[in-house]
Design an enzyme around this catalytic site. Sequence first.
Site, mmCIF file in Angstrom:
data_model
loop_
_atom_site.group_PDB
_atom_site.id
_atom_site.type_symbol
_atom_site.label_atom_id
_atom_site.label_comp_id
_atom_site.label_asym_id
_atom_site.label_seq_id
_atom_site.Cartn_x
_atom_site.Cartn_y
_atom_site.Cartn_z
ATOM 1 N N THR A 148 0.816 -1.221 0.000
ATOM 2 C CA THR A 148 0.000 0.000 0.000
ATOM 3 C C THR A 148 0.851 1.274 0.000
ATOM 4 O OG1 THR A 148 -1.726 -1.154 1.205
ATOM 5 C CG2 THR A 148 -1.751 1.230 1.330
ATOM 6 N N GLU A 430 -6.232 -5.795 4.241
ATOM 7 C CA GLU A 430 -6.375 -6.951 3.328
ATOM 8 C C GLU A 430 -7.599 -6.785 2.419
ATOM 9 O OE1 GLU A 430 -4.324 -10.016 4.029
ATOM 10 O OE2 GLU A 430 -3.274 -9.018 5.650
HETATM 11 C C1 LIG Z 1 -3.390 -0.789 10.739
HETATM 12 C C2 LIG Z 1 -3.151 -1.081 9.289
HETATM 13 C C3 LIG Z 1 -2.154 -1.968 8.928
HETATM 14 C C4 LIG Z 1 -1.881 -2.211 7.581
HETATM 15 N N1 LIG Z 1 -0.825 -3.025 7.249
HETATM 16 C C5 LIG Z 1 -0.413 -3.078 5.952
HETATM 17 C C6 LIG Z 1 0.810 -3.749 5.589
HETATM 18 O O1 LIG Z 1 1.505 -4.329 6.444
HETATM 19 N N2 LIG Z 1 1.190 -3.733 4.298
HETATM 20 C C7 LIG Z 1 0.469 -3.108 3.325
HETATM 21 O O2 LIG Z 1 0.870 -3.133 2.190
HETATM 22 N N3 LIG Z 1 -0.711 -2.476 3.631
HETATM 23 C C8 LIG Z 1 -1.148 -2.429 4.908
HETATM 24 N N4 LIG Z 1 -2.330 -1.758 5.237
HETATM 25 C C9 LIG Z 1 -3.069 -1.050 4.180
HETATM 26 C C10 LIG Z 1 -4.462 -1.625 3.900
HETATM 27 O O3 LIG Z 1 -4.357 -2.771 3.136
HETATM 28 C C11 LIG Z 1 -5.307 -0.528 3.228
HETATM 29 O O4 LIG Z 1 -5.623 0.404 4.218
HETATM 30 C C12 LIG Z 1 -6.571 -1.071 2.613
HETATM 31 O O5 LIG Z 1 -6.268 -1.819 1.485
HETATM 32 C C13 LIG Z 1 -7.547 0.046 2.205
HETATM 33 O O6 LIG Z 1 -6.912 1.009 1.444
HETATM 34 P P1 LIG Z 1 -6.998 2.557 1.838
HETATM 35 O O7 LIG Z 1 -6.753 2.659 3.276
HETATM 36 O O8 LIG Z 1 -6.138 3.313 0.939
HETATM 37 O O9 LIG Z 1 -8.523 2.900 1.589
HETATM 38 P P2 LIG Z 1 -9.136 3.558 0.257
HETATM 39 O O10 LIG Z 1 -8.730 2.792 -0.912
HETATM 40 O O11 LIG Z 1 -8.886 5.008 0.292
HETATM 41 O O12 LIG Z 1 -10.671 3.279 0.518
HETATM 42 C C14 LIG Z 1 -11.399 4.045 1.448
HETATM 43 C C15 LIG Z 1 -12.867 3.733 1.314
HETATM 44 O O13 LIG Z 1 -13.312 3.987 -0.004
HETATM 45 C C16 LIG Z 1 -14.035 2.887 -0.506
HETATM 46 N N5 LIG Z 1 -13.688 2.598 -1.880
HETATM 47 C C17 LIG Z 1 -12.468 2.515 -2.406
HETATM 48 N N6 LIG Z 1 -12.548 2.122 -3.687
HETATM 49 C C18 LIG Z 1 -13.858 1.959 -3.969
HETATM 50 C C19 LIG Z 1 -14.594 1.538 -5.130
HETATM 51 N N7 LIG Z 1 -13.990 1.198 -6.246
HETATM 52 N N8 LIG Z 1 -15.939 1.461 -5.043
HETATM 53 C C20 LIG Z 1 -16.551 1.790 -3.917
HETATM 54 N N9 LIG Z 1 -15.922 2.191 -2.806
HETATM 55 C C21 LIG Z 1 -14.582 2.266 -2.826
HETATM 56 C C22 LIG Z 1 -13.606 1.681 0.353
HETATM 57 O O14 LIG Z 1 -14.660 0.794 0.507
HETATM 58 C C23 LIG Z 1 -13.157 2.288 1.626
HETATM 59 O O15 LIG Z 1 -14.159 2.186 2.582
HETATM 60 C C24 LIG Z 1 -2.636 -1.563 6.576
HETATM 61 C C25 LIG Z 1 -3.665 -0.702 6.954
HETATM 62 C C26 LIG Z 1 -3.925 -0.445 8.276
HETATM 63 C C27 LIG Z 1 -5.015 0.521 8.632
#
Ligand SMILES: Cc1cc2nc3c(=O)[nH]c(=O)nc-3n(C[C@H](O)[C@H](O)[C@H](O)COP(=O)(O)OP(=O)(O)OC[C@H]3O[C@@H](n4cnc5c(N)ncnc54)[C@H](O)[C@@H]3O)c2cc1C
Lengths: 642, 642
Positions: A148, A430
Amino acid sequence: MRRSLFLQSPAQSSSPAAPSPEALSRLLYPAHRDLRARAFELLREPVFRLRYNETVAMERSRTTARIARVRQAGLLRDTVSRANEAGSRRYDVLIDVLALLDHSLEIRFGVNLGLFCATIRRLGSEEQYTHWLPRIEDGRDVGCFALTELGHGSNVRGIQTTARYLPDVQQFEIHTPHDLAQKFWIGAAAETANVAVVFAQLTVDAVHHGIHIFIVPLRNKHDMSLCDGITIADCGPKAGLNGVDNGRIWFDRVRVPRENMLSSMSSVSPDGRYSSSFTSPDARFGAQLAALTGGRVGIAFNAIEIALLGLTIAIRYSAKRRAFAPKKGAEEVPLLFYTSQQRLLMVPLATAFVYAFCARDLREMYYKSITTGSIGKDVHSLSAGYKAMFSWFMQDTLQKAREACGGQGYRSENRIAPIKADRDVMLTFEGANGVMLQQVAKVLLAELGAAAKNGGTYAKDSVVEALNTPPPPFPSGSCNSSKKLDQTFIYAALWKREDKLVKQLGERYGRMVRHWNGSAFQAWNDCLSVAEAAATAHMHRRMYDAHLVHVKHASVADAASGEALRLCGRVWAANTIASDESFLRLGCISAAQATDVVEQIDDLCKKMTSISEALLKGVGFPDHLLAPIAVDFVAHNARAKL
Amino acid sequence: MRRSLFLQSPAQSSSPAAPSPEALSRLLYPAHRDLRARAFELLREPVFRLRYNETVAMERSRTTARIARVRQAGLLRDTVSRANEAGSRRYDVLIDVLALLDHSLEIRFGVNLGLFCATIRRLGSEEQYTHWLPRIEDGRDVGCFALTELGHGSNVRGIQTTARYLPDVQQFEIHTPHDLAQKFWIGAAAETANVAVVFAQLTVDAVHHGIHIFIVPLRNKHDMSLCDGITIADCGPKAGLNGVDNGRIWFDRVRVPRENMLSSMSSVSPDGRYSSSFTSPDARFGAQLAALTGGRVGIAFNAIEIALLGLTIAIRYSAKRRAFAPKKGAEEVPLLFYTSQQRLLMVPLATAFVYAFCARDLREMYYKSITTGSIGKDVHSLSAGYKAMFSWFMQDTLQKAREACGGQGYRSENRIAPIKADRDVMLTFEGANGVMLQQVAKVLLAELGAAAKNGGTYAKDSVVEALNTPPPPFPSGSCNSSKKLDQTFIYAALWKREDKLVKQLGERYGRMVRHWNGSAFQAWNDCLSVAEAAATAHMHRRMYDAHLVHVKHASVADAASGEALRLCGRVWAANTIASDESFLRLGCISAAQATDVVEQIDDLCKKMTSISEALLKGVGFPDHLLAPIAVDFVAHNARAKL
Ligand SMILES: Cc1cc2nc3c(=O)[nH]c(=O)nc-3n(C[C@H](O)[C@H](O)[C@H](O)COP(=O)(O)OP(=O)(O)OC[C@H]3O[C@@H](n4cnc5c(N)ncnc54)[C@H](O)[C@@H]3O)c2cc1C
Ligand SMILES: Cc1cc2nc3c(=O)[nH]c(=O)nc-3n(C[C@H](O)[C@H](O)[C@H](O)COP(=O)(O)OP(=O)(O)OC[C@H]3O[C@@H](n4cnc5c(N)ncnc54)[C@H](O)[C@@H]3O)c2cc1C
């Protein structure tokens, strides 16, 4: 629990016999029971004592101490280093227990022995994984999973970290072109990992080949100082999970040797020729995210265990805590006397038992994929769907459990509330839950498209094959089946809803594609509501299918367990039907049938209450992982203890 | 926000004009706008900077420092010491602002200037309240409210602390007979309060007179050492609200002078004659809990403000954060483009606008009760119902807002998640939500009983008087009204559901009383499910009634604000109808009408999205109370800022 209190309903038919906790326990936790018991024992040690009121720094160092102790106790030996199914099974049993104590502990292992190792195991060459897996297992190295970025989470395909091949020196140059491309949220990156699998856009000889994965050292092991070109910042305090040091990473033209690209399926030759066994970038990208599927399977499984943990605490307290008396001077009744409290806690308990076995099926399917090396459509859609639905269910259940305990549910020592905060992230990482359900719906849409080319019949191995066979109609004019909430009624209701919603999805999508002149992106966006409904209905029907198999299976082991499980299925089904107006709106059931269903829930919950103690004993979480209110809230709060 | 992105739906009719933020702001916050602005300004000072990652001790001392600064700034002057409506209004405006920053700060004032003072004001003699109120306002004393015990929370009437009158010395002896009777959860008792209003069972000359209230010093002010006979322990770390020092208190035959019993309505003469102006213990007990009604009104009000705070953060972020592009190479779309994200955030936004005005009505009614000195049935049932429904709505909304922001929603600095943890207690304190809805249902049952004696007609001043007049029937065969989701359709649907559920409640209760041979306690327990449904339906209809008045009122001030509010009502109503199967099951609407409703929600949410920026500007929370993601998440996370 005093049974008599829960068995005084007018309409009530006889309650089922309580199942044998021992038999139930063997159904729920069939394998490696010795290891499970050893892990529970280990958690009695002082370093694992539950603590609250700590800063982020304190939580992190406590988690580190716990990791060291688990390792020292030898419990990790022969898990991931085996790189096979047997090793994975041992690993999972261990983590399932640790997860009950401490989400941070689970995730610190999860990013290191889970995501980092699974990625190398699935996508690295044999040389790569035989090098790395033992080193990670015994703690010589600590790995993290860097996918990410600040700018790209759900849409990980859009990540912008670059990897350029430099043939002169036979190295890759990993680079962060701008702030949106900083790696973000990387678990263990802020302080504890010395190496990462980094996802980056590969360019060889000015040709872009899409995302590939690189093993990149982050820190020099002797003093944990940052390697050249690496900048790391902390993601800072979170709502929970503060024992995990999530970090942000910038790469400033960092060089790694050619051998550091994971190369089981794609590679770059020394002189810069790119080759890949994949025919399409889509297939390659899917394979690259395989480790995430494993993570989703784990989340689906643990979500149910955690829901059961919260329910164990709340139900045990509710059986003892008293409020209000039937008449002046009489003894007050326990909270579990109240039909509202029964409903609040018994519907989730029944649901957890239905889902627990679904989660076990999924895990078995996933183990098979470790042996075969490829993850089928089925595992993909089930893991996405269960991950979303079970984690939402978990949070909803913890909230109910918290409220059911009144003020005591808000004290940290009673666990439910801090667990809820720690676990909330499971709805997001995930794969955000909403996006996961969209993935399920996209599979449905694809099946529908394939069926259209096949005279309207779904393919034999399709996830909706069952929709080819309508359930038998009810004898006309009779509601008996809904009155008894029998299997045919439930199945038919779930089947019809799924069938109608999947068709609605197809119909609406077709209409929207025409409206938007062929833009699938725009059309899909105007289908999200029905897509989510269809995905949910599909999952519910599949869960019920799985449940029926498990009832049969359980009945063989222990007739009363089979009956108990059947009751759980009816409670779950009744609540599912009563919680969604679409059964009525789409004509899957009649108003009279809906009334039958709604009117049975109280009675069903009473029956559940009468066997709930046995069910919780079957789950068998030991007192040292529970909470003071689950044991003796008066003695615990006595003045003599000050 | 780029409007164009949200306005591309096929079925869509024209969007309403954006309301004037200024006009909206005046509708929402009509009074003491100067004080409100001053309070917002004060919160820019360093002591009010948002902080996370603190231990309980750190949070407590920070809260204490904030209290001192608010006092020093003179903002508390002429609030509770006035003991009148004008003072209460000033106090509320101030607390409403502080609540946006820090729940602990709000509650530390709440138990001291709220519960402690309100109890003395309502139940103490003039001498008592003119003595105490100024001392509390200027900080010479800090009071707390000691009602709940370890053994009795919801059933506070069962508390077991005793107060015995000793005529020889003209004192009361306050005593904790056993551990279940320890006072529990008393806010400010663990460290900061020096005096309490203590609820205890009064005995005079061996006759038990029920619960009365006593002013009991806890600590010696010069060094805050405990007074003789007082034992205090800490409730320990909580899921949130850790700036409040909740404590447990044991009284060991503590003596207080006769004058310390609150005596406006009951008193004991020096020689030990008990007298009371109440005819029944029920009426006395109701009056004694008057301060809790004020607390509920405050919770109902602030729940909506907090929901709006979470929504402001999530909507502003969703308008900027991008994910996925319509085609390769195109710019990615903002999250708010997605119909699912619109639904996730716009339904709660619309709901918050409907509820915000209901909460304002309730507060006005409550102010009136300050002047008249008595709290009517109406305020009692509305405050219980709104307290429960609005606080549940708040938590549900914060959860949605958290998930809508993905991983960023889980960072403490982005506020939503820690606010959720801090606020969760609002579902429990001042009356557990489920118990509150039961109170509403009991009022309905009583009205039904009264109507039965009156030929089936509800009394004129009854809370269900509206049920005497059925809504006009729809022209047969036409669904136009549901297609347009007009006011007649919505009102009729809500009215019918309420009418049917209230009758069902009455019918079931009657049946159960017969079944249980007259035991009201047992019978009521078998009605809880329909009781909760009836109470909810009743509240919804009343909210809609209130909403229609507010639409008219708003339209006069600003036509576009009126239109915007009308849209909010339709979104809220559509979602309410689509979320409850009982509209269909009970035949309040047809399946065709339900389909009309469900199919409009996307379109309605698009319209909401197009005016959401203006609505949030009308709410007008300043940036320093928001979160980095609400302002500029890229700049905030830039490497240059490390
Ligand atoms: C505590 C924590 C630990 C983590 N650990 C890791 C790690 O070790 N390694 C790693 O690589 N990642 C890690 N992550 C990242 C995690 O995988 C992402 O936070 C997750 O994939 C969601 O991405 P985002 O936060 O950018 O949300 P966004 O993509 O910004 O999404 C935000 C909201 O928008 C909505 N949304 C997005 N796209 C769409 C769509 N096409 N249609 C409708 N709604 C949509 C989603 O449903 C969501 O509710 C971690 C995250 C957290 C919070
Ligand atoms: C942080 C915090 C601060 C507080 N501050 C104060 C304070 O300053 N002063 C003070 O006096 N008190 C205070 N309280 C106490 C608070 O008012 C009580 O917690 C609340 O009234 C609920 O009581 P309880 O916790 O004993 O829950 P219980 O009464 O044990 O109820 C637990 C659950 O059982 C259910 N239940 C109970 N009775 C019934 C029934 N008849 N039918 C169906 N379901 C039922 C409830 O719905 C609830 O969900 C505080 C509490 C907290 C958590």
